[in-house]
Design an enzyme around this catalytic site. Sequence first.
Site, mmCIF file in Angstrom:
data_model
loop_
_atom_site.group_PDB
_atom_site.id
_atom_site.type_symbol
_atom_site.label_atom_id
_atom_site.label_comp_id
_atom_site.label_asym_id
_atom_site.label_seq_id
_atom_site.Cartn_x
_atom_site.Cartn_y
_atom_site.Cartn_z
ATOM 1 N N GLU A 282 0.937 -1.127 0.062
ATOM 2 C CA GLU A 282 0.035 0.114 0.055
ATOM 3 C C GLU A 282 0.794 1.273 -0.062
ATOM 4 O O GLU A 282 0.583 2.382 -0.548
ATOM 5 C CB GLU A 282 -0.965 -0.017 1.162
ATOM 6 C CG GLU A 282 -2.061 0.975 1.186
ATOM 7 C CD GLU A 282 -3.337 0.816 2.173
ATOM 8 O OE1 GLU A 282 -4.145 -0.076 1.817
ATOM 9 O OE2 GLU A 282 -2.889 1.199 3.176
ATOM 10 N N HIS A 311 7.101 -26.722 0.490
ATOM 11 C CA HIS A 311 6.678 -27.841 -0.225
ATOM 12 C C HIS A 311 5.568 -27.270 -1.172
ATOM 13 O O HIS A 311 4.920 -28.251 -1.563
ATOM 14 C CB HIS A 311 6.144 -28.913 0.793
ATOM 15 C CG HIS A 311 7.149 -29.486 1.587
ATOM 16 N ND1 HIS A 311 8.000 -30.498 1.183
ATOM 17 C CD2 HIS A 311 7.994 -28.948 2.664
ATOM 18 C CE1 HIS A 311 8.804 -30.736 2.300
ATOM 19 N NE2 HIS A 311 8.838 -29.947 3.010
ATOM 20 N N LYS A 426 -13.198 2.392 -2.343
ATOM 21 C CA LYS A 426 -13.903 2.655 -0.987
ATOM 22 C C LYS A 426 -15.070 3.383 -1.576
ATOM 23 O O LYS A 426 -16.459 3.293 -1.226
ATOM 24 C CB LYS A 426 -13.406 3.191 0.132
ATOM 25 C CG LYS A 426 -12.307 2.510 0.955
ATOM 26 C CD LYS A 426 -11.704 3.364 1.913
ATOM 27 C CE LYS A 426 -10.732 2.531 2.645
ATOM 28 N NZ LYS A 426 -10.157 3.486 3.805
#
Length: 459
Positions: A282, A311, A426
């Site tokens: 961010e 793995h 937003k």
Amino acid sequence: MALKLHLGGCFPAGGPSKEDFLSAAPRAAVVRDEHLADVPFWQRLGGRTDLLELCQNRSNQIRQEEFDTFVVLGIGGSALGNSALIESLSPFGQEWAPTPDRPRIIVLDTIDPDWLKGFLDSVSIERCHFNVISKSGGTIETAAQFLLFYDAVKRAFDSDDAARARFTLTTDPKAGHLRSVAQECGFETLPIPAEVGGRFSVLTPVGLLMAEVAGLDTESLLAGASKTANSLEACKPESDAALAWALAHVLHLEAGRPIHVHFPYGHHLRSLADWYLQLWAESLGKREDVKGDEVFVGPTPTRAVGPTDQHSQCQLYVEGPDDKVHTFVRVGEPSWSGNIPSAFVEGIPAFEALKGRTLGELMEAERRGTEAALRAAGRPCAVLELCKLDAFHVGQYIMFCEIATAYAGGLMRVNPYNQPGVEAGKVAALALMGVEGYQEHLGEISAVLAEDENMSFSC
């Protein structure tokens, strides 16, 4: 007691080289001087005992209640820091049973209705205390959580006064929606300093209240952060570990390695890595530079946890595209060595190799083996070492990452403190929810989200 950084494996053949790193030192020193000319407020939080005292006092009040579960309501920077602290410093992460001295800690960083329904079905709501965290108080997800759980608590107690006592609102000290609610309705509050943005706020009441309630060593946490901040400010530019780490990552970004793999070895470090991901992504992913020119620049941070992800991801890292920089995070002294018992060893090589060894030795061998494989393949690797996993060293890690992020922003010439891309999402969500003042965006949003029916499939 020192945080250690090793960059010896960060400059394989194919560049950037160690010589490139040294040649860029003057450029980095200028960025450091600019940063130190106006040290940000968050870099001084290690010494802010006044904020800690507020949290200690509120924690003492909360402990007078009959409760066994402390619930953090927030999202992004209001939640990730709490998860990082509790998972790194409590015995078994968030998933531990409450005791008379330590409640269960749950960080609800979601509005997923199925998840929240599961929570409501699984706890005694009257035995919860809720910490609602939003600096602006206008974060729509946190507002929805607050309304949902306040209603549930009020119905459980059949009393507004009793319900309000089960909430603490952590928000801007003077303004914002939560501040208004607190003043009108009488909720207890804690301040988020106006100078501190969400992803830099874990060492404010955003994280300190939860840490106090959980019985974590908050004084050592702040002391570790303060030591790192003071050490980095006092050292010479060429000795600044955060500057060196930031410069190495920016040079690799400029050379075509935009993926930055944070690779902690230890399950307690998982959420610290998640906290780092938001901080790095961010802060540094930006459309415009500080001059306002479009640059569309930024690294893509990702997390791997060792040895589990050896793995699941290392095949890609060793033999896939050479577009990554790897930082191993290791703990020098595990709190428990974990002696491996001897049984079934005769004639079975896999068991024979473990005879007389410890889990700590095995995990470090796994880490070094992974580092060796990556370095042999010419993949850049750094190692960040915490002497031990305790509050002091977690505080050091937090401050190191925050300062390195600020330096990286300076090197990239972007503003590490804004997030216009997040704000755009937003605004769109608020418009789609019909919030007053945002309807004008609906036409544009609908056009962007329009579906091409020829490109829809089902199975």
